[in-house]
Design an enzyme around this catalytic site. Structure first.
Site, PDB file in Angstrom:
ATOM      1  N   LYS A  28     -56.776  18.463  37.748  1.00  0.00           N
ATOM      2  CA  LYS A  28     -55.567  19.425  37.481  1.00  0.00           C
ATOM      3  C   LYS A  28     -54.228  18.953  37.595  1.00  0.00           C
ATOM      4  O   LYS A  28     -53.948  17.956  38.571  1.00  0.00           O
ATOM      5  CB  LYS A  28     -55.965  20.765  38.316  1.00  0.00           C
ATOM      6  CG  LYS A  28     -57.339  21.238  38.089  1.00  0.00           C
ATOM      7  CD  LYS A  28     -57.482  22.339  39.031  1.00  0.00           C
ATOM      8  CE  LYS A  28     -58.728  23.378  39.116  1.00  0.00           C
ATOM      9  NZ  LYS A  28     -59.163  24.312  40.070  1.00  0.00           N
ATOM     10  N   HIS A  45     -61.411  20.288  38.251  1.00  0.00           N
ATOM     11  CA  HIS A  45     -62.479  21.181  37.765  1.00  0.00           C
ATOM     12  C   HIS A  45     -63.511  20.484  37.184  1.00  0.00           C
ATOM     13  O   HIS A  45     -63.652  19.246  36.893  1.00  0.00           O
ATOM     14  CB  HIS A  45     -61.871  21.813  36.573  1.00  0.00           C
ATOM     15  CG  HIS A  45     -62.991  22.837  35.778  1.00  0.00           C
ATOM     16  ND1 HIS A  45     -63.491  23.925  36.057  1.00  0.00           N
ATOM     17  CD2 HIS A  45     -63.724  22.217  34.446  1.00  0.00           C
ATOM     18  CE1 HIS A  45     -64.337  24.218  35.203  1.00  0.00           C
ATOM     19  NE2 HIS A  45     -64.670  23.099  34.343  1.00  0.00           N
TER      20      HIS A  45
HETATM   21  O1  CDP Z   1     -63.407  25.504  40.346  1.00  0.00           O
HETATM   22  P1  CDP Z   1     -64.645  26.428  40.818  1.00  0.00           P
HETATM   23  O2  CDP Z   1     -65.720  26.193  39.576  1.00  0.00           O
HETATM   24  O3  CDP Z   1     -65.181  25.713  42.155  1.00  0.00           O
HETATM   25  O4  CDP Z   1     -64.373  27.793  41.150  1.00  0.00           O
HETATM   26  P2  CDP Z   1     -64.158  29.035  40.187  1.00  0.00           P
HETATM   27  O5  CDP Z   1     -64.579  30.169  41.113  1.00  0.00           O
HETATM   28  O6  CDP Z   1     -64.753  28.972  38.809  1.00  0.00           O
HETATM   29  O7  CDP Z   1     -62.837  29.302  40.144  1.00  0.00           O
HETATM   30  C1  CDP Z   1     -61.672  28.456  39.146  1.00  0.00           C
HETATM   31  C2  CDP Z   1     -60.556  28.123  39.945  1.00  0.00           C
HETATM   32  O8  CDP Z   1     -59.559  29.319  40.166  1.00  0.00           O
HETATM   33  C3  CDP Z   1     -60.555  27.569  41.389  1.00  0.00           C
HETATM   34  O9  CDP Z   1     -61.161  25.896  41.316  1.00  0.00           O
HETATM   35  C4  CDP Z   1     -59.274  27.451  41.834  1.00  0.00           C
HETATM   36  O10 CDP Z   1     -58.344  26.657  41.773  1.00  0.00           O
HETATM   37  C5  CDP Z   1     -58.971  29.109  41.458  1.00  0.00           C
HETATM   38  N1  CDP Z   1     -59.167  30.114  42.224  1.00  0.00           N
HETATM   39  C6  CDP Z   1     -58.320  30.804  42.862  1.00  0.00           C
HETATM   40  O11 CDP Z   1     -57.091  30.304  42.793  1.00  0.00           O
HETATM   41  N2  CDP Z   1     -58.394  31.714  43.915  1.00  0.00           N
HETATM   42  C7  CDP Z   1     -59.764  32.373  44.110  1.00  0.00           C
HETATM   43  N3  CDP Z   1     -59.812  33.254  44.739  1.00  0.00           N
HETATM   44  C8  CDP Z   1     -60.729  31.701  43.440  1.00  0.00           C
HETATM   45  C9  CDP Z   1     -60.657  30.487  42.492  1.00  0.00           C
HETATM   46 MG    MG Z   2     -65.905  27.615  38.133  1.00  0.00          MG
END
Ligand code: CDP
Ligand code: MG
Length: 160
Positions: free
Chosen positions: A10, A126
């Site tokens: 990212k 990601h």
């Molecule tokens: O990236 P990952 O699959 O681990 O998490 P996600 O639940 O799919 O969320 C995508 C991205 O959104 C995360 O990697 C964070 O950068 C962001 N996020 C956030 O800013 N605040 C949250 N409460 C949850 C996710």
């Molecule tokens: Mg995700």
């Protein structure tokens, strides 16, 4: 059993100069990079990639984060690569991500902090969560002609 996963370094990872270190981790564990390019995405593209999150309260911050600068997009291949890559990446919240994971080693912020500031969580990377996501995400980010099948040392020393 050989899978491909979409991995994005990212804008925070790119701007902080951690691309090389993170790529090295994937190379060291024997995964193969089969596609790679830098892309600066716009809001429209962000909504496609993060379709499942568009209606969530944190989406605005996430969109600001992912469009902040170029990302390094990769397709990485290996044995059950989707799960292995998620293990190396670590859980979403850097505060709780174990040491040794990319998110645990390169970040430390918490959900509480990011929410209080109205920010997306800067967790550097990601990675596709499952087979369906990987298929969809690879098709969104890469043309077939940008993905390469080739042999490297891992085919000899790790896979055989
Ligand atoms: O990236 P990952 O699959 O681990 O998490 P996600 O639940 O799919 O969320 C995508 C991205 O959104 C995360 O990697 C964070 O950068 C962001 N996020 C956030 O800013 N605040 C949250 N409460 C949850 C996710
Ligand atoms: Mg995700």
């Amino acid at each position: 059993m050989i899978q491909r996963s979409l991995v994005l370094l990212k804008p925070d990872a790119v701007a902080r100069g951690h691309m090389g270190e993170i790529i090295s981790r994937f190379e060291k564990i024997g995964l193969k990079i089969v596609g790679m390019k830098m892309v600066w995405v716009d809001k429209e593209f962000s909504k496609k990639h993060y379709e499942e999150h568009v209606e969530k309260p944190f989406y605005k911050g996430l969109e600001a984060l992912i469009t902040l600068g170029p990302v390094l997009a990769m397709v990485i291949e290996g044995v059950e690569a989707i799960e292995t890559i998620r293990k190396v990446v670590g859980p979403t919240e850097p505060k709780g991500a174990p040491a040794g994971t990319i998110r645990g080693d390169f970040a430390h912020v918490s959900y509480d902090y990011a929410d209080a500031e109205g920010l997306g969580i800067k967790n550097l990377i990601h990675a596709s969560a499952n087979k369906d996501d990987a298929k969809k995400e690879i098709a969104l980010w890469f043309e077939d002609s940008e993905l390469h099948s080739y042999k490297n040392v891992h085919d000899v020393h790790i896979l055989k």
